[in-house]
Design a protein around this motif. Structure first.
Motif, PDB file in Angstrom:
ATOM      1  N   LEU A   1       0.723  -1.299   0.411  1.00 40.22           N
ATOM      2  CA  LEU A   1       0.175   0.050   0.495  1.00 40.22           C
ATOM      3  C   LEU A   1       0.871   1.218   0.247  1.00 40.22           C
ATOM      4  CD1 LEU A   1      -2.426  -1.026   2.540  1.00 40.22           C
ATOM      5  CD2 LEU A   1      -3.098  -0.485   0.188  1.00 40.22           C
ATOM      6  N   ARG A   2       2.134   1.302   0.897  1.00 40.60           N
ATOM      7  CA  ARG A   2       2.983   2.956   1.056  1.00 40.60           C
ATOM      8  C   ARG A   2       3.972   2.383  -0.616  1.00 40.60           C
ATOM      9  NH1 ARG A   2       6.634   1.967   5.888  1.00 40.60           N
ATOM     10  NH2 ARG A   2       7.138   3.998   5.350  1.00 40.60           N
ATOM     11  N   ARG A   3       3.631   1.404  -1.171  1.00 36.32           N
ATOM     12  CA  ARG A   3       4.141   2.080  -2.372  1.00 36.32           C
ATOM     13  C   ARG A   3       3.035   1.947  -4.186  1.00 36.32           C
ATOM     14  NH1 ARG A   3       7.270  -3.461  -3.418  1.00 36.32           N
ATOM     15  NH2 ARG A   3       9.143  -1.458  -5.578  1.00 36.32           N
ATOM     16  N   ALA A   4       2.153   1.983  -3.233  1.00 35.70           N
ATOM     17  CA  ALA A   4       0.977   1.950  -4.764  1.00 35.70           C
ATOM     18  C   ALA A   4       0.307   3.166  -4.214  1.00 35.70           C
ATOM     19  CB  ALA A   4       0.117   0.765  -4.250  1.00 35.70           C
ATOM     20  N   THR A   5       1.208   4.123  -4.716  1.00 38.54           N
ATOM     21  CA  THR A   5       0.458   5.982  -4.601  1.00 38.54           C
ATOM     22  C   THR A   5      -0.080   5.686  -6.207  1.00 38.54           C
ATOM     23  OG1 THR A   5       2.181   6.866  -5.056  1.00 38.54           O
ATOM     24  CG2 THR A   5       1.553   6.978  -2.473  1.00 38.54           C
ATOM     25  N   HIS A   6      -1.668   5.407  -5.932  1.00 36.68           N
ATOM     26  CA  HIS A   6      -2.506   5.625  -7.495  1.00 36.68           C
ATOM     27  C   HIS A   6      -4.384   5.623  -6.955  1.00 36.68           C
ATOM     28  CE1 HIS A   6      -4.782   4.179 -11.367  1.00 36.68           C
ATOM     29  NE2 HIS A   6      -3.467   4.387 -11.714  1.00 36.68           N
ATOM     30  N   PRO A   7      -4.413   6.748  -7.883  1.00 34.65           N
ATOM     31  CA  PRO A   7      -6.183   7.173  -8.010  1.00 34.65           C
ATOM     32  C   PRO A   7      -6.613   5.668  -8.194  1.00 34.65           C
ATOM     33  CG  PRO A   7      -4.975   7.524 -10.634  1.00 34.65           C
ATOM     34  CD  PRO A   7      -3.775   7.471  -9.574  1.00 34.65           C
ATOM     35  N   ASN A   8      -6.508   4.746  -8.215  1.00 34.16           N
ATOM     36  CA  ASN A   8      -7.410   4.059  -8.600  1.00 34.16           C
ATOM     37  C   ASN A   8      -6.743   2.744  -7.870  1.00 34.16           C
ATOM     38  OD1 ASN A   8      -7.666   4.316 -11.717  1.00 34.16           O
ATOM     39  ND2 ASN A   8      -8.950   4.661 -10.326  1.00 34.16           N
ATOM     40  N   ILE A   9      -6.087   2.714  -6.293  1.00 33.52           N
ATOM     41  CA  ILE A   9      -6.222   1.834  -5.418  1.00 33.52           C
ATOM     42  C   ILE A   9      -6.049   2.651  -3.883  1.00 33.52           C
ATOM     43  CG2 ILE A   9      -3.524   0.262  -4.675  1.00 33.52           C
ATOM     44  CD1 ILE A   9      -2.726   0.444  -7.024  1.00 33.52           C
ATOM     45  N   VAL A  10      -6.787   1.988  -2.987  1.00 31.01           N
ATOM     46  CA  VAL A  10      -6.790   2.494  -1.774  1.00 31.01           C
ATOM     47  C   VAL A  10      -5.967   2.907  -1.575  1.00 31.01           C
ATOM     48  CG1 VAL A  10      -6.925   0.049  -0.864  1.00 31.01           C
ATOM     49  CG2 VAL A  10      -8.750   2.154   0.180  1.00 31.01           C
ATOM     50  N   THR A  11      -5.789   4.177  -0.823  1.00 31.76           N
ATOM     51  CA  THR A  11      -5.036   5.094  -0.438  1.00 31.76           C
ATOM     52  C   THR A  11      -3.555   4.295   1.044  1.00 31.76           C
ATOM     53  OG1 THR A  11      -5.787   7.365  -2.529  1.00 31.76           O
ATOM     54  CG2 THR A  11      -3.632   7.423  -0.165  1.00 31.76           C
TER      55      THR A  11
END
Length: 668
Positions: free
Chosen positions: A42-52
């Protein structure tokens, strides 16, 4: 509380500014390593369509992670209405999710559990999806610390074939397959791989092609169907990446030329499938496979019959038998394998089904699962055969109609006996010259006590097997033993001969097989070499001794020594066997035979020149192995061509007595 999952409980909370957030608290019994993997992803997946991701930590001894709060519903709840999405909104959702997966994959993260329950639609809108739950996501550049080698991770209905098999090195294309399953369900309101339980579902994923979505939704956009079916390609090397899938989905709605149907099972070679039963399975998520499928005996049995072992959880075994050869080749190998496995799988039932090119409904996995349901009506372990396999097996195996269906009992001991077609006895026509030649060779071998050999060459369907039946029925001076060409394991053909001469039946337990071979060798061989010969024959026949001697252990370490020792033992054994009575060894499909067995047979001819041994092989034209062996042992070639018109007419009149000449002419 907003919800509860496998790893923890999610609460609606507020941050220091009073904004709503999702607080996920780790269950005390949950896997902490998996939870930490989710946090890292999650910390690496900063994308508008992935839960923040917001924060994580430990408070009052409880581990937690904080994420953004989402208003709306997950796709699973949306689809529970039974109303499918239209092509355009489904394609928009799919392209957006493919972009999110592409983002993960470029950072070498594989989600590994893409499913409707892990896709959240903000405000309930398909155009506003977010990926959730990276709890089993894994970096491609990291070894698996969370699951052991071969573990199955994910949700069965959305699992890629390579994930179902527990393969190492799974990449982002597994997520693409899962997304294809999600989109199929979104536009049809049904799963592409429906089954009664997890094993049934995984069997369908591994074996069956999905029904085209347009069968359920006739007005489905052709480009949407093309994208979904391409994403569901079983061969990972031909499956698109997330970027390629996104591009396909973005073209939905554009004017489309005719879209050709992808290659389906009906257009591929016929395949036979073996599936064993397992305990009742109700869990939605499979995390481990049963150790049974890694058992060396199961692997060896499937390999011995040139099958492909597809591992399944919960003690189930799935194996496919296909490739070059006639449909009967595949079905026979599946049946032989089922009989071999019978001694190892305890109380489990087995189903054998065969795909017919003209029909794919119901699917292979559905048919196999239905047979296993029928088998549950008896406690006696049974091997059930579907109707498509019956005509392929009836001439070689004992089949019995029972209240639970058609059951495979055993292999027929030989090829003799009356031949029938549609239940009617038929004559062997048009092969009088060839049959007379073979009978003469057999009688010469038996009466003059000499080795003779022949090879019957012909294309599939030319009557090679029928000619063998007739020969064995007429040449009564010789005891015939049969084997089939197999090449996956060394000495496979020779091992079949040893087992059959020794009277070791299919399905015999290891202890029964060992006792049979012990008793057989004791009556054939004597002297100081007898015990070592028993060990060596056991090596060939897959019937090892419990405690190998020092001589065998030493021989195994040197290929030249073990090869020479096996050759000596095999020749000595056959010499003793032919001293008792004339013997005929019949090997069908020698073009598939393993090279070590052919070397042994050639050695027999050279060493047993004054023994009543008759060797007979069948082969297809141009097979190099058959040509080389025939030349080395001076085998007589009997080549089968097409039947004459007169012989064909006699055959038809036997089958259809009283048929008008016009009917006979039409059939011929």
């Amino acid at each position: 509380m907003a919800g509860k999952g496998a790893m923890g409980t999610v609460y609606r909370a507020v941050d220091e500014q009073g904004n709503p957030v999702a607080l996920k608290v780790l269950d005390p019994l949950a896997d902490d390593a998996r939870f930490q993997a989710e946090v890292d992803a999650l910390r690496r997946a900063t994308h508008p369509n992935i839960v923040t991701y917001v924060a994580h930590g430990i408070s009052a001894g409880q581990t937690f992670v904080v994420m953004e709060w989402l208003e709306g519903a997950d796709l699973e709840h949306v689809l529970e209405s039974g109303i499918p999405l239209k092509s355009n909104p489904a394609a928009t959702m799919g392209a957006t999710l493919a972009e999110a997966l592409e983002f993960l994959h470029t950072r070498e993260i594989v989600h590994r559990d893409v499913k409707p329950g892990n896709i959240f639609l903000r405000a309930g809108e398909p155009a506003l999806p977010k990926l959730l739950d990276l709890g089993i996501a894994r970096r491609l550049d990291e070894p698996s610390r969370i699951t052991h080698k071969g573990a199955i991770v994910g949700t069965p209905s959305y699992m890629a074939p390579e994930a179902a098999l527990g393969h190492d090195g799974i990449d982002g294309r597994a997520d693409v397959f899962s997304l294809g399953c999600v989109l199929y369900e979104a536009v049809t309101a049904r799963s592409p791989f429906e089954g009664d339980h997890a094993v049934h579902v995984l069997a369908k994923i591994l074996v069956d092609d999905p029904v085209r979505p347009s069968r359920f939704v006739p007005d489905l956009d052709p480009r949407m169907e093309e994208a979904i079916l391409t994403m569901l390609t079983k061969d990972v090397s031909r499956r698109p990446t997330a970027r390629e899938a996104r591009a396909m989905l973005e073209r939905v709605g554009e004017p489309a030329s005719r879209v050709d149907a992808p290659l389906t099972l009906g257009e591929r070679r016929v395949v036979s499938v073996l599936l064993t039963s397992s305990p009742s399975v109700t869990a939605d998520t499979i995390q481990e496979r049963d150790a049974l499928v890694t058992d060396a005996h199961v692997r060896a049995a499937v390999a011995r019959h040139r099958g492909t072992l597809l591992s399944l959880p919960h003690s189930a075994i799935l194996a496919t038998f296909g490739g070059p050869g006639a449909p009967s080749d595949h079905a026979v190998r599946a049946a032989d394998c089922a009989l071999d496995l019978a001694g190892w799988i305890g109380s489990a039932h087995t189903a054998i089904v065969t795909a017919r090119p003209e029909s794919r409904e119901p699917s292979l996995a559905d048919r196999a699962s239905q047979l296993l349901k029928q088998a549950k009506r008896t406690r006696v372990p049974s091997i059930l055969i579907d109707r498509a396999s019956e005509p392929l097996l009836g001439s070689r195996f004992v089949l019995e109609e029972t209240p639970i269906g058609l059951v495979l009992r055993s292999a027929k001991p030989g090829l003799g006996g009356a031949r029938t077609l549609r239940g009617r006895p038929t004559r062997c026509v048009g092969r009088d010259v060839e049959l007379a030649m073979l009978v003469a060779l057999v009688h010469e071998s038996a009466q003059d006590r000499v080795v003779r050999s022949a090879v019957v060459v012909g294309d599939p369907g030319m009557g090679k097997t029928r000619l063998l039946h007739e020969l064995m029925g007429q040449a009564r001076l010789v005891h015939f033993v049969t084997a089939r060409g197999e090449s996956t394991t060394a000495f496979s053909v020779a091992g079949q001969l040893v087992r059959r001469v020794a009277g070791i039946e299919h399905g015999s337990s290891p202890s029964e097989a060992s006792a049979r071979l012990d008793a057989h060798v004791a009556t054939r061989l004597g002297g100081p070499f007898a015990n070592f010969a028993r060990e060596l024959l056991g090596e060939i026949a897959q019937v090892p001794v419990a405690q190998p001697s020092a001589a065998l252990v030493g021989a195994r370490s040197d290929p030249a020594i073990i090869g020479d020792s096996i050759r000596r033992a095999f020749v000595a054994w056959l010499a003793a066997e032919t001293a008792r009575a004339p013997l005929g060894l019949v090997i069908e499909d020698i073009h598939w035979a393993d090279a070590p067995s052919l070397v042994l047979l050639a050695a027999d001819v050279r060493a047993l020149g004054d023994q009543p041994l008759f060797l007979l092989f069948t082969s297809r034209p141009g097979a190099r192995q058959a040509q080389a062996l025939s030349s080395e042992i001076d085998a007589r070639e009997v080549r089968l061509g097409k039947l004459s018109r007169a012989a064909s007419e006699r055959y038809v009149r036997d089958l259809v007595p009283g048929a008008p000449q016009a009917t006979v002419d039409f059939i011929v």
